[in-house]
Design a protein around this motif. Structure first.
Motif: not given
Ligand SMILES: [Zn+2]
Ligand SMILES: [Zn+2]
Length: 601
Positions: A372, A399-400, A403, A409
């Motif tokens: 990430t 986590s997704k 963005t 995901d």
């Protein structure tokens, strides 16, 4: 407002003469990124400056020290390439960045001021500038009071009132103090410098730096010497001294980097402990100590503890702090507890807690990788953790929902976990490497409530940090509700940075933390002390309340680079100020014990 009080949260870069601290460099990069974004510059260019800022922020050792060491290079750090290394050299040498100079010429001053208001990013500032005639922060304040801002597209009443309270936040001079770790770098350089002086027998720093406060207003140095004037000469010759404010026989004050005041006092050996105690403070602690001494027929000041008898005044203690406290019938009190928040009662009964230290830490339970928004790969983070003697780490990428950071995901998360399994296997086969990698995730607590990944997915994790990054302007009821849901989720191990505040930059979101703490105690969910020096969240007060309620805390670095792992010590200081012992903190435990603590059912 007095003329010498800065009117706003973050400093003016226009007036910087010399640059010393990493945080200062990080702020400049961030600032350039903001201004480029304001101008509508290429996103990659903006991102490069943002990344540079975060990288530098994560490095604990002063970059100035690294530059001065002949055998070291900025490029030894992961993520620092030739281009960034060159910029760092330029900044340290000249105190300026050509890019910033150019931007200063192109962008009106008021934009700089507006961008120091928390929550006003480049995009919002651009909208405001286009719609309202603004020449100062006061103009914006007035426009809000007159309800003009709420009429603009994309703003509304709520945003307007948030901007108004954030202008007050930005104007509060308390929010312009140096972060502890920034002050720490200055202290470190100063002590090194003073030790080079032959006349110095002993040098220590005192004040709020020594008490480990989140921010530091000025720096107090104490020197033991028989030749005060030699010491003063050496002190004022420090290369980072901006100017000398007062020069006396036993005390000299200078303005140092970032305009910080440094007071240096020379004392004799027999008074050193008393002076160190006196100048460490806090004021409230010392008032209490003095009145206690008085009740015992003693008097206490920076020269020592003295007793008045027929023959006159006689000093009974002063050389060491321990002696000073002992003279008034107390055990020695660690500086981090000296706030008159109950430490006297503890010391009277020999109940001062054995405060946690950096050596107690066995693991780090919050960090990011290149999957990430981290700067270092999984393997690089693992290697760095091994180098630092850690026994276990949890990889907790976003986590997704996040963005911006290309959050994971379920599919990408499972891929990462497979890589972790493989890496754990190969680590286990290597002799003498005791590190275990926990499969984790920093799962977002969604704006509408609930978590960003399903319970099914989370049930396969070893460690789940749940954090709130979006919808920070919601009501206290909403935010508290979202956090409580996360606390009660059987798969959530820990709540990350529970208040979301960024020191000097953004106030905490509205949350009833006591309810969150009580629920965390009921559901065996840990609460985090995020060690990032901008966060230190929970703070000392709430960390103490959590301990009181029986909640276990996790002190985590939230590292986004390998160097970011070193901020653990800032979290330790915050924990010490909260009176925490090793047993109150889960990541001091051996891994098996940690797993047992986390058994929720
Ligand atoms: Zn986070
Ligand atoms: Zn994080």
């Amino acid at each position: 407002m007095a003329a010498d009080v800065p009117d706003c949260g973050t400093p003016h870069y226009r007036s910087i003469a010399s640059i010393v601290t990493n945080a200062e460099i990080a702020l400049i990069f961030d600032h350039v990124a903001d201004l480029l974004e304001y101008q509508g510059s290429n996103v990659f260019r903006v991102r490069a400056y943002r990344n540079a800022s975060r990288l530098v922020q994560g490095i604990v050792e002063p970059l100035a020290t690294i530059r001065d060491a002949s055998d070291r290079s900025f490029q030894d750090f992961d993520g620092i390439g030739k281009d960034l290394a060159q910029k760092l050299e330029t900044l340290l040498d000249s105190g300026q960045l050509p890019m910033l100079k150019q931007l200063e010429e192109e962008v009106p001053q008021v934009v700089f001021d507006l961008m120091r208001v928390p929550g006003l990013g480049p995009k919002k500032v651009k909208l405001l500038m286009a719609a309202i005639e603004l020449e100062s922060l006061d103009d914006l304040e007035r426009a809000c009071q007159e309800g003009k801002v709420s009429l603009l597209k994309g703003f509304g009443k709520k945003t307007e009132s948030t901007i108004l309270s954030n202008i007050a936040f930005a104007k509060n001079p308390d929010n312009s103090r140096l972060l502890w770790n920034e002050a720490d770098q200055i202290v470190h350089l100063l002590i090194e410098w003073m030790k080079e002086c032959q006349a110095v027998q002993q040098v220590e720093a005192a004040g709020s730096w020594r008490r480990g406060k989140e921010t530091v207003g000025d720096i107090d140095l104490l020197v033991e010497s028989h030749q005060p004037s030699d010491v003063m000469n050496h002190f004022v010759a420090w290369e980072h001294a901006d100017h000398v404010m007062v020069r006396g026989d036993t005390k000299t004050s200078i303005r140092g980097p970032r305009g910080i005041q440094v007071d240096m006092r020379v004392v004799e050996k027999k008074s050193f402990g008393a002076a160190w105690q006196y100048f460490t403070g806090s004021k409230e602690h010392n008032i209490r100590l003095r009145s206690r001494a008085k009740r015992l027929g003693l008097s206490i000041n920076e020269y020592g503890v003295s007793q008045l008898d027929q023959s006159g005044e006689k000093i009974v203690a002063g050389q060491s702090e321990k002696e000073v406290y002992k003279a008034v019938g107390l055990e020695w009190i660690p500086p981090e507890l000296r706030e008159n928040h109950g430490e006297f009662e503890l010391a009277e009964n020999d109940q001062i807690p054995k405060l946690i230290t950096l050596q107690d830490i066995r693991g780090d339970l919050h960090m990011h990788t290149t999957a990430t928004d981290g700067e270092a790969t999984l393997l690089e983070m693992v290697t760095a953790a091994i180098d630092r003697g850690l026994r276990y780490i949890a990889i907790t990428d976003h986590s997704k929902r996040v963005t911006m950071a290309r959050g994971l995901d379920a599919t990408r998360l499972f891929e990462q976990w497979e890589a972790i399994d493989r890496l754990n296997e190969s680590l286990a086969s290597e002799e003498g490497i005791p590190l275990v990698i926990l499969k984790g995730i920093e799962v977002d607590i969604l704006e509408k409530g609930g978590l960003d990944l399903s319970d099914e997915v989370l049930s396969h994790a070893d460690w789940v940090v749940a954090s709130l990054h979006y919808g920070q302007q919601q009501s206290q009821e909403q935010i508290t509700g979202r956090l409580l849901d996360a606390v009660c989720n059987p798969y959530v191990s820990c709540i990350g940075h529970p208040t979301g505040r960024l020191i000097n930059r953004r106030p905490p979101y509205k949350v009833d933390l006591q309810r969150v703490i009580n629920a965390a105690a009921d559901h065996v969910t840990c609460l985090e002390i995020n060690a990032n020096p901008w966060r230190l969240d929970l703070d000392d007060r709430f960390a103490a309340a959590a301990k009181e309620a029986g909640v276990k805390l996790a002190i985590s670095t939230d590292a986004h680079s390998t160097a970011g792992l070193d901020v653990m010590r800032c979290g330790i200081l915050q924990a010490r100020r909260a009176g925490l012992e090793a047993k109150d903190v889960v990541n001091t435990r051996p891994l098996q014990e940690l797993r047992n603590v986390l058994q929720k059912t």
